[in-house]
Design an enzyme around this catalytic site. Sequence first.
Site, PDB file in Angstrom:
ATOM      1  N   SER A   1       0.844  -1.200   0.000  1.00  0.00           N
ATOM      2  CA  SER A   1       0.000   0.000   0.000  1.00  0.00           C
ATOM      3  C   SER A   1       0.875   1.243   0.000  1.00  0.00           C
ATOM      4  CB  SER A   1      -0.898   0.013   1.240  1.00  0.00           C
ATOM      5  OG  SER A   1      -1.539   1.267   1.388  1.00  0.00           O
TER       6      SER A   1
ATOM      7  N   TYR B   1      -1.820  -0.312  10.564  1.00  0.00           N
ATOM      8  CA  TYR B   1      -1.898  -0.694   9.147  1.00  0.00           C
ATOM      9  C   TYR B   1      -0.650  -0.241   8.399  1.00  0.00           C
ATOM     10  CZ  TYR B   1      -3.789  -1.053   4.389  1.00  0.00           C
ATOM     11  OH  TYR B   1      -3.999  -1.366   3.072  1.00  0.00           O
TER      12      TYR B   1
END
Length: 701
Positions: free
Chosen positions: A579, A592
């Site tokens: 990501s 995250y």
Amino acid sequence: MKEITKSFKYVDYLWDDAKASALGNNQVDLFLYRSNILGADLRITNYGGGNTSCKTMERDPLTNKEVEIMWVKGSGGDIGTLTRSGIAGLYTERLRSLKNVYKGLDDEDRMVGLFNHCIYDLDSKAPSIDTPLHGLLPFKHIDHLHPDALIAVAAAKDSKKITHEIWGDTMGWVPWQRPGFDLGLQLEKCLNDNPGIRGIVLGSHGLFTWGDTSYDCYMNSLEVIEMASEYIANKIKENGSVFGGQKIESLPTEQRKDRAAQLMPLLRGLCSSENRMIGHFTDADVVMEYINSNDLERLAPMGTSCPDHFLRTKIQPLVLDLDKNEDLSNTNVILKKLEPAFEKYRQEYADYYNTCKRDNSPAMRDANPVIIIYPGVGMFSFAKNKQTTRVASEFYINAINVMRGAEAISEYTSLPRQEAFDIEYWLLEEAKLQRMPKEKPLSRKVALITGAGGGIGKAIADKLAEEGANIILTDINEESLAEAHASYKRDVSTYALCDVTKTESIAEAYKQACLAFGGVDIIVHSAGLAISKPLEDTTDKDWNILQDILVKGQFDLAKQGVAILRQQGLGGDYISIASKNGLVSGPNNVAYGTAKAAQQHMARLLAAELGPDQIRINTVNPDGVIVGSKIWEGDWAEGRAKAYGITVEELPAHYAKRNLLNQIIYPQDIANGVFALVGILDKSTGNIINVDGGMANAFVR
């Protein structure tokens, strides 16, 4: 012809009167219907095997006169899936007129070119070599099939005598001859010498049957096959055993599958010494009976008899000299046992080629075995794609059934090596191979994708499958996996439930990959979830689940996958779907973002370690994939909206506006990034591709 029954024990009666009636009196449609239901029973004919025809009266567009037209399966088709586009329409009389210019057996190849001068339907498929076999017989509907029972009769030592014993004077018989115009003349002569027969057995080859209507032809074919099957069954019953009886016992089913999954990557690597291959495994009862028998050692080297069989299976299999309980855990030890066997097989195939080749023979093809037998465990096949390797396996099972029947009747005989070579390396067969479509970029490769039940993972699977790969879909949701699997054509995919936080679950997914396709080439870790919370609200549970799925899952998936890639010795690709958040510091994202950064650096570390193995490790960084992405179905969307002070509904526009290209990013865009790394950039490793529309703060340099 005597009235025939609709009750059969050894073949399936599939004629549906309602479906046939709906076709009216359209004889071409009825011929196609007959073809499809014949092809649906593998005891009658296998994929791509056999051909069928019908003759109708049509108006000649040039003379406006009624003429007879023969409609016949075209070259390279399959009767089980035959449609109007797969048949050829020829003037029957013109085809028969070719007898006036035929110059003998050396003229066969030229005759095939002349078939085009007989074309009536300009949309015809290319006529096959068997076209004159149908055209020189007078019947309205004709079937040329390769039923196991009939080939067993055809391949028996005293085939002609047995033919008469089963059918009396109602069946003709012609000795082995390569398909072509002359064989058509032999069929015509056999019929003229034996008027009133219902069919002809072709020595070492197959069966011709016919009828006045499509239904009559279908029933005639079924009854002839039934009679042969019953005769063989009675002989087996009289003999009390087949293949000389059992020599060894099979391992239990689960042990067979475990050992097959362990061994397949090694076999795949050895079979891929010239071209990468896809695998298939079967331990069907009929296979185990044969490979565990006393007669395996005698029968396997003889090879197959029917041309349709050995064109797909090679002339003979490789029988492994491995004990069924052999310790397969030490790859190097097993390779030392297997490599000499493969080298011997390749050398024997080269000797076969060099001994039998003609001045104009095509170059020798891949010398590796297609069929590999492991007594006590099962049978493997390896070919260029899943359909081809599955069909090769099915054809060898046909060959087993033929040997079983022929041995029960009298004694099995195979084609002489020169005859077999002349079929395998026939210039017309080579021309057919050259006409095959170009392989796709990922053809011959196998990809395992985690999180493939939907969203980005499914988009990646779709793209890799579109580019030719076989795919193993994995996810924790079986319902979504089954739905995803159902979206692909046969032989493209399989699926396995897989929780990437559990080592044994990952192992089971790889086992499925090995059993289904022989191994794996591309591994994509797309499974994930997203949790967006400020530091004070982030719990240990939040932290641990992200670390377990994204980081530990990636590690375990890589560790087990690399072991398989190394066994194959073919290199490979591992792609981490990370990501932008692993590169960019943003609010409410500590758990995250940290996990994604760990994924990215792990990929770099693995790239540095695995380069010598030609295993390439790369990363794709998505950002803002809202439409179609599973992570936006939960609390993540609300968390990100809150972080940016906007509503969930405003998120797609927000993410599009903030990137340099002002583009919405879709799952398909991430899939394109993966394909670029595995299908185009084949000399890249340790790289990151950002698929985010251009985020300046996420630039890696």
